[in-house]
Write a protein that holds these residues in place. Structure first.
Motif, PDB file in Angstrom:
ATOM      1  N   PHE A   9       0.822  -1.218   0.000  1.00 52.81           N
ATOM      2  CA  PHE A   9       0.000   0.000   0.000  1.00 52.81           C
ATOM      3  C   PHE A   9       0.853   1.265   0.000  1.00 52.81           C
ATOM      4  O   PHE A   9       0.537   2.250   0.670  1.00 52.81           O
ATOM      5  CB  PHE A   9      -0.972  -0.012   1.183  1.00 52.81           C
ATOM      6  CG  PHE A   9      -1.779  -1.270   1.250  1.00 52.81           C
ATOM      7  CD1 PHE A   9      -2.845  -1.483   0.389  1.00 52.81           C
ATOM      8  CD2 PHE A   9      -1.454  -2.277   2.145  1.00 52.81           C
ATOM      9  CE1 PHE A   9      -3.569  -2.669   0.416  1.00 52.81           C
ATOM     10  CE2 PHE A   9      -2.175  -3.462   2.193  1.00 52.81           C
ATOM     11  CZ  PHE A   9      -3.237  -3.659   1.320  1.00 52.81           C
ATOM     12  N   LEU A  59      -0.442   0.119  10.149  1.00 56.80           N
ATOM     13  CA  LEU A  59      -1.115  -1.167   9.998  1.00 56.80           C
ATOM     14  C   LEU A  59      -0.588  -2.219  10.968  1.00 56.80           C
ATOM     15  O   LEU A  59      -1.355  -3.006  11.517  1.00 56.80           O
ATOM     16  CB  LEU A  59      -0.957  -1.681   8.557  1.00 56.80           C
ATOM     17  CG  LEU A  59      -1.623  -0.838   7.471  1.00 56.80           C
ATOM     18  CD1 LEU A  59      -1.253  -1.358   6.089  1.00 56.80           C
ATOM     19  CD2 LEU A  59      -3.139  -0.838   7.648  1.00 56.80           C
ATOM     20  N   LEU A  67      -5.289  -7.615   5.932  1.00 56.25           N
ATOM     21  CA  LEU A  67      -5.485  -7.091   4.587  1.00 56.25           C
ATOM     22  C   LEU A  67      -5.034  -8.076   3.508  1.00 56.25           C
ATOM     23  O   LEU A  67      -5.761  -8.347   2.548  1.00 56.25           O
ATOM     24  CB  LEU A  67      -4.731  -5.763   4.431  1.00 56.25           C
ATOM     25  CG  LEU A  67      -5.421  -4.533   5.021  1.00 56.25           C
ATOM     26  CD1 LEU A  67      -4.481  -3.338   4.975  1.00 56.25           C
ATOM     27  CD2 LEU A  67      -6.699  -4.220   4.267  1.00 56.25           C
ATOM     28  N   HIS A  70      -7.295 -11.053   3.341  1.00 56.00           N
ATOM     29  CA  HIS A  70      -8.557 -10.709   2.667  1.00 56.00           C
ATOM     30  C   HIS A  70      -8.363 -10.661   1.149  1.00 56.00           C
ATOM     31  O   HIS A  70      -9.158 -11.247   0.391  1.00 56.00           O
ATOM     32  CB  HIS A  70      -9.068  -9.359   3.161  1.00 56.00           C
ATOM     33  CG  HIS A  70     -10.189  -8.792   2.346  1.00 56.00           C
ATOM     34  ND1 HIS A  70     -11.465  -9.322   2.358  1.00 56.00           N
ATOM     35  CD2 HIS A  70     -10.214  -7.756   1.463  1.00 56.00           C
ATOM     36  CE1 HIS A  70     -12.237  -8.626   1.535  1.00 56.00           C
ATOM     37  NE2 HIS A  70     -11.501  -7.677   0.982  1.00 56.00           N
ATOM     38  N   LEU A  71      -7.301  -9.985   0.697  1.00 51.80           N
ATOM     39  CA  LEU A  71      -7.054  -9.865  -0.738  1.00 51.80           C
ATOM     40  C   LEU A  71      -6.802 -11.230  -1.374  1.00 51.80           C
ATOM     41  O   LEU A  71      -7.249 -11.499  -2.492  1.00 51.80           O
ATOM     42  CB  LEU A  71      -5.848  -8.947  -0.978  1.00 51.80           C
ATOM     43  CG  LEU A  71      -6.008  -7.486  -0.544  1.00 51.80           C
ATOM     44  CD1 LEU A  71      -4.712  -6.720  -0.769  1.00 51.80           C
ATOM     45  CD2 LEU A  71      -7.160  -6.818  -1.278  1.00 51.80           C
ATOM     46  N   THR A  98      -2.011 -11.934  -5.629  1.00 51.84           N
ATOM     47  CA  THR A  98      -3.411 -11.542  -5.795  1.00 51.84           C
ATOM     48  C   THR A  98      -3.735 -11.153  -7.233  1.00 51.84           C
ATOM     49  O   THR A  98      -4.816 -10.649  -7.511  1.00 51.84           O
ATOM     50  CB  THR A  98      -3.763 -10.376  -4.856  1.00 51.84           C
ATOM     51  OG1 THR A  98      -2.957  -9.237  -5.190  1.00 51.84           O
ATOM     52  CG2 THR A  98      -3.508 -10.753  -3.408  1.00 51.84           C
ATOM     53  N   SER A 166      -7.404  -3.627  -3.811  1.00 48.47           N
ATOM     54  CA  SER A 166      -8.179  -2.727  -2.959  1.00 48.47           C
ATOM     55  C   SER A 166      -8.793  -3.468  -1.771  1.00 48.47           C
ATOM     56  O   SER A 166      -9.367  -4.550  -1.940  1.00 48.47           O
ATOM     57  CB  SER A 166      -9.307  -2.074  -3.760  1.00 48.47           C
ATOM     58  OG  SER A 166     -10.205  -1.393  -2.904  1.00 48.47           O
ATOM     59  N   PRO A 167      -8.676  -2.904  -0.574  1.00 48.97           N
ATOM     60  CA  PRO A 167      -9.335  -3.511   0.593  1.00 48.97           C
ATOM     61  C   PRO A 167     -10.851  -3.601   0.434  1.00 48.97           C
ATOM     62  O   PRO A 167     -11.507  -4.366   1.139  1.00 48.97           O
ATOM     63  CB  PRO A 167      -8.966  -2.563   1.744  1.00 48.97           C
ATOM     64  CG  PRO A 167      -7.743  -1.847   1.273  1.00 48.97           C
ATOM     65  CD  PRO A 167      -7.906  -1.711  -0.211  1.00 48.97           C
ATOM     66  N   HIS A 168     -11.403  -2.819  -0.502  1.00 45.10           N
ATOM     67  CA  HIS A 168     -12.847  -2.825  -0.731  1.00 45.10           C
ATOM     68  C   HIS A 168     -13.275  -3.940  -1.684  1.00 45.10           C
ATOM     69  O   HIS A 168     -14.467  -4.118  -1.924  1.00 45.10           O
ATOM     70  CB  HIS A 168     -13.301  -1.477  -1.284  1.00 45.10           C
ATOM     71  CG  HIS A 168     -13.025  -0.327  -0.361  1.00 45.10           C
ATOM     72  ND1 HIS A 168     -13.719  -0.135   0.818  1.00 45.10           N
ATOM     73  CD2 HIS A 168     -12.109   0.676  -0.423  1.00 45.10           C
ATOM     74  CE1 HIS A 168     -13.251   0.944   1.437  1.00 45.10           C
ATOM     75  NE2 HIS A 168     -12.281   1.449   0.705  1.00 45.10           N
ATOM     76  N   SER A 169     -12.314  -4.673  -2.241  1.00 48.49           N
ATOM     77  CA  SER A 169     -12.656  -5.812  -3.108  1.00 48.49           C
ATOM     78  C   SER A 169     -13.414  -6.846  -2.298  1.00 48.49           C
ATOM     79  O   SER A 169     -13.166  -7.031  -1.104  1.00 48.49           O
ATOM     80  CB  SER A 169     -11.379  -6.446  -3.673  1.00 48.49           C
ATOM     81  OG  SER A 169     -10.669  -5.524  -4.465  1.00 48.49           O
ATOM     82  N   SER A 170     -14.341  -7.529  -2.958  1.00 48.42           N
ATOM     83  CA  SER A 170     -15.167  -8.501  -2.230  1.00 48.42           C
ATOM     84  C   SER A 170     -15.663  -9.579  -3.181  1.00 48.42           C
ATOM     85  O   SER A 170     -15.520  -9.480  -4.406  1.00 48.42           O
ATOM     86  CB  SER A 170     -16.374  -7.799  -1.597  1.00 48.42           C
ATOM     87  OG  SER A 170     -17.229  -7.276  -2.615  1.00 48.42           O
TER      88      SER A 170
END
Length: 204
Positions: A9, A59, A67, A70-71, A98, A166-170
């Motif tokens: 990041f 972090l 993070l 999650h990714l 990733t 992106s941490p907002h990826s889902s």
């Protein structure tokens, strides 16, 4: 060595070199291997090292674990979703990062007389996806990987690349993306010229 850009990041250039035994550096004291023998020229920005330092402190170990975990989960899910469509093939199924690299599957009735013809058509086919995505504003930030450009694990065809960063990826955004790509493929398949002679004419 560790690069902090991308999953660290941080922007380019943010790197650190680590060695288990620091005395190993003491036996080779030329200017290239021992930068402490000369002074810093101060002609380059310190943004990289500073951002890496800030990221590590903000972090922390647990933050990075959460993070990156999650990714990685989202990337694995995306590979599975892409493969299940039977419209695209993931070419880095065993990848540890990733990045998800994939190619569109050719219609079943398409065949070639040799590998050179197949490469020409496949690469043009994939580039049509890039062009269409670009014209649409590339809403999912898809990139391309040129053929034979991935080092030891090179792949003969140009591929598409989705980089989960992106941490907002889902999983929900993965489903939306895959549906979008299937729609794009149907549109391209209706108009794309799979006749290799067409590309020979263009090259001439």
């Amino acid at each position: 060595g560790v690069d902090f850009h991308k999953v660290g990041f941080c922007p380019y250039i943010s790197s650190v070199f680590m060695i288990k035994d620091r005395t190993a550096l003491a036996h080779n004291k030329n200017a290239y291997n021992c930068p402490f023998l000369y002074s810093m020229e101060n002609s380059r920005s310190a943004d990289g090292p500073n951002s890496a330092y800030i990221a590590l402190n903000v972090l922390g170990v647990e933050g990075f674990q959460i993070l990156i975990g999650h990714l990685t989960e989202v990337a694995v899910h995306l590979r599975e979703e892409i493969e299940s469509t039977n419209n695209f093939e993931v070419i880095n199924k065993a990848g540890l990062g990733t990045a998800v690299m994939f190619i569109p599957i050719l219609p079943k009735h398409i065949s070639f007389t040799n590998s050179k013809e197949e490469t020409i058509v496949r690469n043009s086919y994939t580039m049509t996806f890039i062009e269409k995505l670009t014209n649409l504003g590339n809403p999912f930030y898809i990139d391309k990987i040129p053929s034979d450009s991935t080092g030891g694990n090179s792949f003969p065809y140009t591929s598409l690349k989705a980089y989960i960063i992106s941490p907002h990826s889902s999983k929900e955004s993965n489903t939306e993306f895959v549906s979008f790509m299937i729609k794009i493929k149907k549109e391209i398949d209706q108009n794309f010229n799979f006749n290799v002679q067409f590309y020979h004419t263009e090259d001439a």
